[in-house]
Each structure stands twice: as structure tokens, then as C-alpha cells.
Design an enzyme around this catalytic site. Sequence first.
Site, mmCIF file in Angstrom:
data_model
loop_
_atom_site.group_PDB
_atom_site.id
_atom_site.type_symbol
_atom_site.label_atom_id
_atom_site.label_comp_id
_atom_site.label_asym_id
_atom_site.label_seq_id
_atom_site.Cartn_x
_atom_site.Cartn_y
_atom_site.Cartn_z
ATOM 1 N N SER A 15 0.828 -1.200 0.000
ATOM 2 C CA SER A 15 0.000 0.000 0.000
ATOM 3 C C SER A 15 0.870 1.261 0.000
ATOM 4 C CB SER A 15 -0.961 -0.044 1.188
ATOM 5 O OG SER A 15 -1.920 0.974 1.107
ATOM 6 N N HIS A 55 -8.586 -2.145 -3.394
ATOM 7 C CA HIS A 55 -7.209 -1.752 -3.102
ATOM 8 C C HIS A 55 -6.311 -2.967 -2.884
ATOM 9 C CE1 HIS A 55 -3.891 0.616 -1.601
ATOM 10 N NE2 HIS A 55 -3.941 0.055 -0.412
ATOM 11 N N ASP A 90 -9.538 0.132 -7.066
ATOM 12 C CA ASP A 90 -8.921 0.797 -5.920
ATOM 13 C C ASP A 90 -9.503 2.186 -5.724
ATOM 14 O OD1 ASP A 90 -7.313 1.850 -3.946
ATOM 15 O OD2 ASP A 90 -5.431 1.178 -4.832
#
Length: 440
Positions: free
Chosen positions: A276, A404, A376
Amino acid sequence: MPHASNMGKSPNDPRYPNGWHMDDRMPHHDSFQNLWKTKWKDPCSKGIYPFMFGSIEDFQPIAEHIIAKGLKEPYDWDEYASCFFGTAEQLGQTAAVAQQEGDTDKARDYYLRASAVYRIARFPAPRSPLQKQAWQKGKEMFYAGAALMEHPIHEVLIPHTHAVNDAVATSGEEHKGSFIPVNLLVPPTATPSSPCPLVLIMTGLDGYRTELAVWQRGWLDKGVATLVVEIPGTGDSPALAGDPESGDRQWSSVLDWVARKEKRIDSRKIVVWGFSTGGYYALRAAHTHHDRLLGSVSLGGGCHGMFDGAWLDKVNNLEYPFDLADTLAYKFGYGTSSDGVEKFKKEGQKKFSLLLDGTLMREECCRCLLVNGEWDRIFPVEDLTLALKWGRPKEARIVTEKWHMGEPESFVVILRWIHELLGLDGDWMHQLKLLPAKAK
């Protein structure tokens, strides 16, 4: 929430053609009750992010208590965190008694369960006094449990030799003499005469070294060492949160230490995996440290659009469990005030974009894999395609109809890529079977 069958049919922000339904407000932002029901209860029951090492048995009563209190956004973070402490303390006490009685397995599991409860108390970032206390207590519980694992995980303090000096480090954190806390796990078969590869895991906005430790055992079984390190502005990273180059200095300190002190690791075979927000740093490191890395993986990481003020104006209503723009502002050194958040929205892109600072234009880049989910709504998937347009060619995969990071399919893509890069056995399913880390 829009039904999945409608996703992608009517994007309402032309700047982000894949940024589906940016004007929506997802139901988990309306109350903790909706957060638990629509987003958190299922992963909690499975022991997956962000409930690694946790148990639904512990969290269900806590959730019911928070729901009864009617907590919702904007949260009073001390009030929110206070709801978790009683359960966490009881779990820790049970673990300590079990350890005194010689029941190592029970002690390990209860320490780790306690760490999971403290984690959600300080989630998504320790911004309030009680959340900061939860972070400290959570570490204590995690390392107490991790020390009792079959292959114990211990904290290592790496000297931050590339830190700026005290005069420059106005935050009082990064300075000569500071340390970078990491998790290090090296296979018992590795020796200085027969060193092993290393996967260097860069953690994310809210998942720290105490959580991403779930990946370490799987790599150990493959004969690969792991080092889990927090990115600037999160966890215990000493790097200056508001300095775009502080991550570069931190990685240099870590890589220097590996090369000089950890002879069981082959410094020619280091692969970075950023999760991330950590993917942003992994992509940057692929360029800044190209000659020291065999490869780099950016999973769900952004590079430019993630800092766009127009995007940040929307994200507090979208996929992330809480106030994403505010949490990012805190992480990147803008503090917790509304003024700080607005300042981050106005100047964050100019300051941190890998496009605007020229990073993506650099021809020097190690092998790099970019992976994200098509839907996402934390970081725009357009950042992935943008990174492919500049500099040295990269490899990429967009996982269709996933949110995501594109989990769990993205994990197969990445493990396969790293296995091939390191010449491993290709049995990446063995590693996935060790996930989730569900408490017994």
C-alpha cells in the site's frame, strides 16, 4: 454501496476513469455499526487484515460495546481506543499466567490475541494519547508472543547511520545515533558461507511490523530471510515524516547494515516488497537504490494521483475504513489539525509526487513489479499506469474487479514473480496456506 456489477460503468470523475463512483459515500463511514457489519466482521472471523493474530471471540463483544455507544465519524480517538483496553489487558494477563504455568502454546496465542486488540485500538494511526499507549502495549504483547513461536521473531535495532544531523532534524526524531526498529527472521540453514536471499518488507499506512510479521514464516520455509521495516511517519520509523528524501536515507542505513553486519544474507539478492503506502516507497527505492536491489514490488502503491487534492477531497467517504486524507496528512508530517490536512491537500503532490520530482524519469531502475486492484478507491489505479509510461520498462498486473491491492489474487502474482526472480521452488501456495494468521 454500489453493486459490483455496476462498478466501472459510470465513473463520475473524468480525471480518474478507473476511479469508480468517486462521489459515493460508502456505508461504513456512517457508523461503527456499519463498519463492523459491512467491512470488518468478515475479515475478523478469518484472521486477515487488519485482524492478524486476532479472534472474533475477542472482537465481537468490543464491537457490540462500541455500537451500543453509538460511535461514528468523526471519532474521538481516545474514546474509541478506550473500548479495547479491558479485553486486551485480560488477554495479556491470561497469557502471562499460561507462561508461568509452562503452557507455551496458550501463552503465545493469548499474547498475540492481545496484540491484535491493541492494534485495532490504535488503528489507523496512533494520533491520540490513548492510541499511542495502545501502540506501545501492542508491541509488548506481540514480541512476548513472537518470542514463543517455533521460529521466534525478535526486534533488531539498526543504527540509522545515514540520518541527518540534529540541526536539520527539527522534529527531534531523525538524528545521528537514532535506530530503525525492524523484525528480522533468518532461516537456520543460512550461514556466512551459504547466505540466503532477503525479502525486505516495507509496511503501509496502518499495518506495521507487528502485523506484517505474518509473512515471515512462509519465507523462512523457502530459505529466504525477511526484514520488516516501517515507512516514514508510521510506527517507530525515525525518518522525518515531512521530508521526501528521508525514506532514501532510512533504506540506505538498513541496506548498509545488512551488507556489513548480517553475513547470513546475500546482499546481492535483496527484493523489496512494499504494501500500500509502502508501495510508494518501494517504487521510489527501485530507482534511488537500483544498484542495491535485485527487484522491487509495489503492491497498491501510488506515485502521483494519490496526492492530488481533488482525489484527497473524496477519499474520506470511500474504501478506507476511516479518514484516509487525515491519516495520510498525519503520516506525511502535517499533523492532526484540519489546517494541516488542507495544507497537505494543497501542497502534498508538489512535494511528494514521483512524477514531479523526476523519479519516474530516471533510467536507472531495478526490475520492478507494480500490482493493484482495478477498483482501488484508496489510491488511484491510474498511478500504476502512469508509472509505466516513464523510464525503464516495468512489469505490471491490474487485478480485475478487486479493490485496493487486489487481494488475494495479487499475492499469487507477487509470490510467483519473486519465486522466479530468486530461483525458488515455485510452490507459492505453500506460503498462502500459512495465511491468514487466525488465533487458535
